[in-house]
Design a protein around this motif. Structure first.
Motif: not given
Length: 93
Positions: A38, A40-42, A44-45
């Motif tokens: 993802s 978006k997830t990475y 954010l990470t």
């Protein structure tokens, strides 16, 4: 004794954070496919690790800074491969 236990726990957490990205990174690199990741997830990470590094520098918490900087490198590598392999292997064409 309490400080020793805290350092062991902190070191274990740092190693887990850093190495948790290795399997995903190796899989993407080997298969040249990042479709399961993802963006978006990475993103954010990576943003979280940047903020932790800034916090560590601002508070002179060098173990926090170093551990999160290493995790930032690993997570950024996955994010860069997500971008590079977004349409499959660019060298396979």
């Amino acid at each position: 004794m309490s400080n020793l236990v805290a350092n062991i726990v902190g070191s274990a957490a740092a190693v887990c954070s850093i190495t948790s990205f290795a399997p995903q990174g190796l899989k993407i690199w080997k298969e040249r496919d990042a479709s399961a990741v993802s963006l978006k997830t990475y993103s954010l990470t990576v943003t979280c690790f940047v903020l932790w590094v800034i916090y560590g520098v601002m508070t002179s918490a060098w173990p926090v800074t170093v551990a999160n900087a290493c995790a930032l490198v690993m997570a950024s590598g996955v994010l860069l491969m997500k971008w590079r392999f977004r349409n499959g292997d660019p060298e396979a064409s």
